[in-house]
Design a protein around this motif. Structure first.
Motif, PDB file in Angstrom:
ATOM      1  N   ALA A 163     -85.994  12.026 -82.620  1.00 22.09           N
ATOM      2  CA  ALA A 163     -86.996  11.067 -82.161  1.00 22.09           C
ATOM      3  C   ALA A 163     -86.529  10.347 -80.895  1.00 22.09           C
ATOM      4  O   ALA A 163     -87.306  10.174 -79.938  1.00 22.09           O
ATOM      5  N   VAL A 164     -85.256   9.941 -80.861  1.00 21.59           N
ATOM      6  CA  VAL A 164     -84.723   9.216 -79.703  1.00 21.59           C
ATOM      7  C   VAL A 164     -84.723  10.102 -78.459  1.00 21.59           C
ATOM      8  O   VAL A 164     -85.140   9.669 -77.372  1.00 21.59           O
ATOM      9  N   ILE A 165     -84.264  11.347 -78.594  1.00 20.56           N
ATOM     10  CA  ILE A 165     -84.222  12.251 -77.440  1.00 20.56           C
ATOM     11  C   ILE A 165     -85.626  12.525 -76.921  1.00 20.56           C
ATOM     12  O   ILE A 165     -85.869  12.542 -75.703  1.00 20.56           O
ATOM     13  N   ALA A 166     -86.576  12.733 -77.823  1.00 17.13           N
ATOM     14  CA  ALA A 166     -87.959  12.981 -77.401  1.00 17.13           C
ATOM     15  C   ALA A 166     -88.526  11.785 -76.640  1.00 17.13           C
ATOM     16  O   ALA A 166     -89.172  11.950 -75.591  1.00 17.13           O
ATOM     17  N   ILE A 167     -88.276  10.579 -77.148  1.00 12.05           N
ATOM     18  CA  ILE A 167     -88.795   9.371 -76.490  1.00 12.05           C
ATOM     19  C   ILE A 167     -88.120   9.161 -75.138  1.00 12.05           C
ATOM     20  O   ILE A 167     -88.784   8.831 -74.141  1.00 12.05           O
ATOM     21  N   LEU A 168     -86.794   9.351 -75.084  1.00 16.79           N
ATOM     22  CA  LEU A 168     -86.081   9.173 -73.818  1.00 16.79           C
ATOM     23  C   LEU A 168     -86.529  10.203 -72.781  1.00 16.79           C
ATOM     24  O   LEU A 168     -86.701   9.873 -71.599  1.00 16.79           O
ATOM     25  N   TYR A 169     -86.718  11.445 -73.216  1.00 14.62           N
ATOM     26  CA  TYR A 169     -87.161  12.494 -72.288  1.00 14.62           C
ATOM     27  C   TYR A 169     -88.541  12.152 -71.713  1.00 14.62           C
ATOM     28  O   TYR A 169     -88.786  12.329 -70.513  1.00 14.62           O
ATOM     29  N   TRP A 170     -89.419  11.643 -72.586  1.00 16.36           N
ATOM     30  CA  TRP A 170     -90.751  11.236 -72.102  1.00 16.36           C
ATOM     31  C   TRP A 170     -90.644  10.018 -71.193  1.00 16.36           C
ATOM     32  O   TRP A 170     -91.237   9.985 -70.110  1.00 16.36           O
ATOM     33  N   PHE A 171     -89.878   9.011 -71.622  1.00 14.64           N
ATOM     34  CA  PHE A 171     -89.832   7.748 -70.892  1.00 14.64           C
ATOM     35  C   PHE A 171     -89.262   7.920 -69.494  1.00 14.64           C
ATOM     36  O   PHE A 171     -89.812   7.379 -68.516  1.00 14.64           O
ATOM     37  N   PHE A 172     -88.174   8.669 -69.358  1.00 17.24           N
ATOM     38  CA  PHE A 172     -87.546   8.808 -68.047  1.00 17.24           C
ATOM     39  C   PHE A 172     -88.315   9.767 -67.132  1.00 17.24           C
ATOM     40  O   PHE A 172     -87.920   9.982 -65.989  1.00 17.24           O
ATOM     41  N   GLY A 173     -89.409  10.307 -67.630  1.00 15.39           N
ATOM     42  CA  GLY A 173     -90.323  11.053 -66.781  1.00 15.39           C
ATOM     43  C   GLY A 173     -91.493  10.222 -66.298  1.00 15.39           C
ATOM     44  O   GLY A 173     -92.263  10.677 -65.445  1.00 15.39           O
ATOM     45  N   THR A 174     -91.606   8.986 -66.833  1.00 14.03           N
ATOM     46  CA  THR A 174     -92.675   8.091 -66.399  1.00 14.03           C
ATOM     47  C   THR A 174     -92.278   7.389 -65.099  1.00 14.03           C
ATOM     48  O   THR A 174     -91.152   7.525 -64.610  1.00 14.03           O
ATOM     49  N   GLU A 175     -93.202   6.620 -64.564  1.00 12.54           N
ATOM     50  CA  GLU A 175     -92.930   5.912 -63.310  1.00 12.54           C
ATOM     51  C   GLU A 175     -91.804   4.895 -63.476  1.00 12.54           C
ATOM     52  O   GLU A 175     -90.922   4.791 -62.609  1.00 12.54           O
ATOM     53  N   ILE A 176     -91.839   4.163 -64.578  1.00  9.20           N
ATOM     54  CA  ILE A 176     -90.784   3.159 -64.816  1.00  9.20           C
ATOM     55  C   ILE A 176     -89.438   3.845 -65.035  1.00  9.20           C
ATOM     56  O   ILE A 176     -88.411   3.423 -64.496  1.00  9.20           O
ATOM     57  N   GLY A 177     -89.428   4.912 -65.836  1.00  3.55           N
ATOM     58  CA  GLY A 177     -88.187   5.638 -66.066  1.00  3.55           C
ATOM     59  C   GLY A 177     -87.620   6.223 -64.788  1.00  3.55           C
ATOM     60  O   GLY A 177     -86.404   6.191 -64.553  1.00  3.55           O
ATOM     61  N   SER A 178     -88.505   6.745 -63.935  1.00  7.50           N
ATOM     62  CA  SER A 178     -88.056   7.283 -62.644  1.00  7.50           C
ATOM     63  C   SER A 178     -87.496   6.179 -61.763  1.00  7.50           C
ATOM     64  O   SER A 178     -86.545   6.397 -61.002  1.00  7.50           O
ATOM     65  N   ALA A 179     -88.079   4.979 -61.864  1.00 13.35           N
ATOM     66  CA  ALA A 179     -87.585   3.844 -61.089  1.00 13.35           C
ATOM     67  C   ALA A 179     -86.183   3.449 -61.539  1.00 13.35           C
ATOM     68  O   ALA A 179     -85.329   3.080 -60.721  1.00 13.35           O
ATOM     69  N   ILE A 180     -85.924   3.539 -62.855  1.00 15.66           N
ATOM     70  CA  ILE A 180     -84.581   3.246 -63.364  1.00 15.66           C
ATOM     71  C   ILE A 180     -83.586   4.269 -62.833  1.00 15.66           C
ATOM     72  O   ILE A 180     -82.480   3.925 -62.388  1.00 15.66           O
ATOM     73  N   ARG A 181     -83.956   5.531 -62.862  1.00 13.55           N
ATOM     74  CA  ARG A 181     -83.064   6.579 -62.360  1.00 13.55           C
ATOM     75  C   ARG A 181     -82.823   6.410 -60.864  1.00 13.55           C
ATOM     76  O   ARG A 181     -81.709   6.629 -60.367  1.00 13.55           O
ATOM     77  N   SER A 182     -83.860   6.028 -60.143  1.00 12.47           N
ATOM     78  CA  SER A 182     -83.717   5.794 -58.710  1.00 12.47           C
ATOM     79  C   SER A 182     -82.791   4.615 -58.440  1.00 12.47           C
ATOM     80  O   SER A 182     -81.967   4.655 -57.517  1.00 12.47           O
ATOM     81  N   THR A 183     -82.914   3.572 -59.251  1.00  8.78           N
ATOM     82  CA  THR A 183     -82.046   2.395 -59.108  1.00  8.78           C
ATOM     83  C   THR A 183     -80.589   2.774 -59.309  1.00  8.78           C
ATOM     84  O   THR A 183     -79.703   2.308 -58.584  1.00  8.78           O
ATOM     85  N   GLY A 184     -80.322   3.633 -60.302  1.00 11.23           N
ATOM     86  CA  GLY A 184     -78.949   4.065 -60.534  1.00 11.23           C
ATOM     87  C   GLY A 184     -78.424   4.941 -59.424  1.00 11.23           C
ATOM     88  O   GLY A 184     -77.246   4.871 -59.069  1.00 11.23           O
ATOM     89  N   ASP A 185     -79.286   5.773 -58.823  1.00  7.98           N
ATOM     90  CA  ASP A 185     -78.852   6.672 -57.749  1.00  7.98           C
ATOM     91  C   ASP A 185     -78.584   5.918 -56.453  1.00  7.98           C
ATOM     92  O   ASP A 185     -77.565   6.133 -55.791  1.00  7.98           O
ATOM     93  N   ASN A 186     -79.510   5.034 -56.084  1.00  4.11           N
ATOM     94  CA  ASN A 186     -79.375   4.314 -54.810  1.00  4.11           C
ATOM     95  C   ASN A 186     -80.208   3.041 -54.878  1.00  4.11           C
ATOM     96  O   ASN A 186     -81.420   3.062 -54.624  1.00  4.11           O
TER      97      ASN A 186
END
Length: 320
Positions: A163-186
Motif C-alpha cells: 500500500a505504501v509503495i503504491a501511494i508513494l509511486y502515485w504521489f511522486f508522479g503528481t505535481e506536488i510530488g514532482s515539486a518535492i523531487r525538483s526541490t531535492g534536485d535543485n
C-alpha cells in the motif's frame, strides 16, 4: 542422518523467516529515510525519535483498548507532526537540517517517556494486535504451528508495504510530488520556477517521518513491547537498507523499482544480522556489525568505479 540435518537446519530456517518478516516491517522505515536522504537530499536525524514515537503511541493506545489499525494511524499522524517540527525549524528558523533533526530527536526521547509513563511498556495479554487478528483470521497457528507469529508479521508487512509503495509511486508522479523531487534536485532552480521550496521540504519531512512512525508502530505490535530506546540506530539501518538495495538491485525499471529495492535491501540486511547471530555473534555487537555493513555497502560503488577505471586503463595500455 537426514533427521539430524533437519534438526540442525530448523533454528536457521525459523530465524531466517523471522528476519524476513522484520525486514519487511523495518523496510517501511527505510522508505521514509529514502524520501529525506535520496529524494529531498536532507540529512534528517529525527528518524531515531519518530520511530520510537510511533511505537510508544501505538503501545499506549493498544493497551487502552483501541483498534490496533487505528493505533497505527494515530502513530503515523504523530510521526508527521515530528517531521513538521523538524521542517519548521530548518526552513523558518534556518537551523541546519541535521541539527534540527537532532534537536527534535532529543525532545522526542522525553516525550516518549511521558507517553509510556516509563522507559518501556509490554502489551502482555493486552487486546490483540494486527498480527494476532491475521493469525486468527487465516488460522496460521494450525498451518504454521512453530512460526505463526513470523508468518502473520510477514503478511502484515506485505500488505502495508504494498500500500505504501503504491501511494508513494502515485504521489511522486503528481505535481506536488514532482515539486518535492525538483526541490531535492535543485532548490535554487525550483524557487526560480515558482515552487515554494520551504513548503515542499516540510511536506516531504512530514511524509517521511509518518512512514518511520508507522514502521515503529508495526514493529512494536510484532514484538508486543514498546520502548523509548527502540529507535536507536534506526537511521543507520535505514541507510544500510537503501545502499544495499541500490548496490544489489540498482535503478533498472524506474521509481517504483527504487522503492521496492529499499524493501529488498532491508530484508537482506535483516538476513545478514540473523545469520551472524545464528553463527554465534553476541547481540551486544550488533551496532558494530551494522556500522560495518553500512561502511561496506557505501564502499562497494566506489570500488566498482575504480575497478571499471582500472580495467579501462589496462585495456587501453594493451591496445597501445
Amino acid at each position: 542422518m537426514f533427521e539430524t540435518f533437519l534438526d540442525f537446519l530448523m533454528p536457521f530456517s525459523g530465524a531466517m523467516l523471522g528476519a524476513v518478516s522484520q525486514g519487511v516491517l523495518w523496510g517501511i522505515m527505510a522508505l521514509g529515510v529514502y524520501i529525506t536522504f535520496k529524494i529531498l537530499d536532507f540529512a534528517d536525524m529525527t528518524v531515531d525519535g519518530s520511530f520510537a514515537l510511533g511505537g510508544c503511541i501505538c503501545a499506549l493506545f493498544v493497551m487502552r483498548g483501541m483498534n490496533p489499525l487505528l493505533a497505527v494511524l494515530a502513530a503515523t499522524a504523530a510521526g508527521s507532526i515530528a517531521g513538521l517540527i523538524t521542517g519548521f525549524l530548518a526552513t523558518k528558523f534556518k537551523i541546519p537540517g541535521i541539527l534540527a533533526g537532532i534537536l527534535v530527536q532529543l525532545a522526542l526521547y522525553s516525550i516518549n517517556l511521558h507517553i509510556l509513563g516509563g522507559p518501556n511498556q509490554s502489551l502482555g495479554r493486552a487486546p490483540c494486535t494486527i498480527m494476532d487478528w491475521i493469525s486468527r483470521t487465516f488460522k496460521l497457528a494450525e498451518a504454521f504451528p512453530f512460526s505463526a507469529s513470523s508468518v502473520s508479521s510477514f503478511i502484515t508487512g506485505i500488505i502495508f508495504t504494498a500500500a505504501v509503495i503504491a501511494i508513494l509511486y502515485w504521489f511522486f508522479g503528481t505535481e506536488i510530488g514532482s515539486a518535492i523531487r525538483s526541490t531535492g534536485d535543485n532548490a535554487a532552480m525550483s524557487r526560480a520556477q515558482g515552487i515554494n521550496t520551504d513548503s515542499m521540504q516540510i511536506l516531504a519531512l512530514m511524509i517521511a517521518n509518518a512512514l518511520v512512525a508507522m514502521s515503529g508502530s508495526l514493529v512494536m505490535q510484532q514484538q508486543r513491547f514498546g520502548d523509548v530506546s527502540m529507535g536507536i540506530g534506526a537511521i543507520v539501518i535505514g541507510l544500510a537498507s537503501i545502499i544495499i538495495g541500490e548496490v544489489i538491485f540498482g535503478k533498472r525499471f524506474g521509481f517504483w523499482w527504487s522503492l521496492l529495492a529499499v524493501i529488498f535491501g532491508s530484508v537482506i540486511y535483516r538476513l545478514i544480522i540473523a545469520l551472524v547471530l545464528q553463527l554465534g555473534m553476541k547481540s551486544q555487537d550488533l551496532k558494530l556489525l551494522s556500522a560495518v555493513v553500512l561502511a561496506v555497502a557505501l564502499a562497494v560503488p566506489v570500488i566498482k568505479q575504480k575497478a571499471v577505471r582500472y580495467r579501462k586503463n589496462f585495456a587501453e595500455e594493451n591496445n597501445a
